[in-house]
Design a protein around this motif. Sequence first.
Motif, short mmCIF file in Angstrom:
data_model
loop_
_atom_site.label_atom_id
_atom_site.label_comp_id
_atom_site.label_asym_id
_atom_site.label_seq_id
_atom_site.Cartn_x
_atom_site.Cartn_y
_atom_site.Cartn_z
N MET A 1 0.85 -1.20 0.00
CA MET A 1 0.00 0.00 0.00
C MET A 1 0.88 1.24 0.00
N THR A 2 0.51 2.23 -0.81
CA THR A 2 1.33 3.43 -0.92
C THR A 2 1.06 4.39 0.23
N THR A 3 2.01 5.26 0.48
CA THR A 3 1.82 6.28 1.49
C THR A 3 0.79 7.29 1.00
N PRO A 4 0.12 7.98 1.92
CA PRO A 4 -0.98 8.86 1.53
C PRO A 4 -0.50 10.16 0.89
N ALA A 5 -1.43 10.78 0.17
CA ALA A 5 -1.16 12.13 -0.31
C ALA A 5 -1.16 13.07 0.89
N PHE A 6 -0.57 14.23 0.72
CA PHE A 6 -0.51 15.16 1.84
C PHE A 6 -0.52 16.60 1.34
N TRP A 7 -0.84 17.50 2.25
CA TRP A 7 -0.75 18.94 2.03
C TRP A 7 0.37 19.47 2.91
N ALA A 8 0.88 20.66 2.59
CA ALA A 8 1.94 21.27 3.40
C ALA A 8 1.61 22.71 3.71
N VAL A 9 2.01 23.14 4.88
CA VAL A 9 1.89 24.54 5.31
C VAL A 9 3.27 25.01 5.76
N ILE A 10 3.70 26.15 5.21
CA ILE A 10 4.99 26.74 5.56
C ILE A 10 4.74 28.11 6.17
N PRO A 11 4.80 28.25 7.49
CA PRO A 11 4.67 29.58 8.10
C PRO A 11 5.94 30.40 7.84
N ALA A 12 5.78 31.51 7.14
CA ALA A 12 6.95 32.30 6.72
C ALA A 12 6.74 33.79 6.92
N ALA A 13 6.08 34.15 8.02
CA ALA A 13 5.80 35.56 8.27
C ALA A 13 6.75 36.19 9.28
N GLY A 14 7.69 35.39 9.81
CA GLY A 14 8.61 35.91 10.82
C GLY A 14 9.68 36.81 10.22
N ILE A 15 10.36 37.56 11.10
CA ILE A 15 11.38 38.50 10.63
C ILE A 15 12.80 38.04 10.95
N GLY A 16 12.96 37.08 11.86
CA GLY A 16 14.29 36.55 12.15
C GLY A 16 15.27 37.60 12.62
N ASP B 1 14.04 11.58 4.79
CA ASP B 1 13.36 11.89 6.05
C ASP B 1 11.88 12.16 5.83
N LEU B 2 11.56 12.89 4.76
CA LEU B 2 10.16 13.17 4.44
C LEU B 2 9.42 11.87 4.17
N ASP B 3 10.01 10.99 3.38
CA ASP B 3 9.38 9.71 3.08
C ASP B 3 9.25 8.83 4.33
N ARG B 4 10.23 8.89 5.21
CA ARG B 4 10.16 8.10 6.45
C ARG B 4 9.00 8.59 7.32
N LEU B 5 8.85 9.90 7.42
CA LEU B 5 7.75 10.46 8.22
C LEU B 5 6.41 10.02 7.65
N GLY C 1 5.79 7.44 5.70
CA GLY C 1 5.63 6.00 5.78
C GLY C 1 5.31 5.50 7.18
N GLU C 2 5.96 6.07 8.20
CA GLU C 2 5.77 5.58 9.56
C GLU C 2 4.47 6.08 10.19
N LEU C 3 3.93 7.18 9.68
CA LEU C 3 2.74 7.77 10.31
C LEU C 3 1.46 7.59 9.50
N GLU C 4 1.54 6.96 8.34
CA GLU C 4 0.36 6.92 7.46
C GLU C 4 -0.86 6.29 8.12
N PHE C 5 -0.68 5.32 9.02
CA PHE C 5 -1.81 4.68 9.68
C PHE C 5 -1.87 5.04 11.17
N ASP C 6 -1.08 6.03 11.58
CA ASP C 6 -1.06 6.42 12.99
C ASP C 6 -2.34 7.17 13.35
N GLY C 7 -2.83 6.94 14.56
CA GLY C 7 -4.05 7.60 14.97
C GLY C 7 -3.90 9.05 15.34
N VAL C 8 -2.67 9.50 15.54
CA VAL C 8 -2.43 10.88 15.98
C VAL C 8 -1.58 11.66 14.98
#
Length: 232
Positions: free
Chosen positions: A1-16, A119-123, A125-132
């Motif tokens: 079974m393949t890993t699920p599709a996903f969306w991404a959010v990048i918060p980039a409003a900071g000034i650093g 690392d992205l693929d590991r995340l 893959g390991e969480l695709e069926f996780d309840g949280v």
Amino acid sequence: MTTPAFWAVIPAAGIGSRMRADRPKQYLDLAGRSILERTLDCFLGHPRLKGLVVCLAADDPWWPTLPSASNELIQRADGGRERADSVLNGLLRLTELGAGSDDWVLVHDAARPNLARADLDRLLGELEFDGVGGLLGVPARDTLKRVGTDGRVVETIDRSVVWQAYTPQMFRLGALHRALADALVAEAAITDEASAMEWAGYAPRMVEGRIDNIKVTTPEDLQRLQRNFAKH
């Protein structure tokens, strides 16, 4: 079974402000391109990305100048006063784009440009069926001390139970939205998405990633990454 599709959010409003630069740190140069563009690369190159939202200050003059601004996979949302406000705005934008409450959302720091595809693929893959859901991180490697207000050591902390929290942090859209919104109303101390989920009673899972997935916080961090990217 393949890993699920996903969306991404990048918060980039900071000034650093600690970078002491003439622009927010996400727009500083990293081997010929901005830090933010380097950060986006790992997501935009992933075949299972449904869409990505970048949360930006309303008066941000730098984003429109980047090639990424015209990428059809990227939408813009307004940044907020705090990180949690920005992420909430990003989640609302995803809902407008058709994301469902059970869809996975990965939130990633704008100034963390060295995320490895493995690392992205590991995340995923390991969480695709996780309840949280959960987050990337690394076990603490150094001896840790708890220090009192007087600057003196109170105790040595068992490092075997301590991890450094990194991003991406991956949770279901609906659960993350509720956790962030409720925590903000309660004025809880929220430093990342996982802490909001913890506050809401969940136990996010830690997934070990690479230690070089660093966040640019100081000029020294940027110099280190400049050397790494120059080798590629």
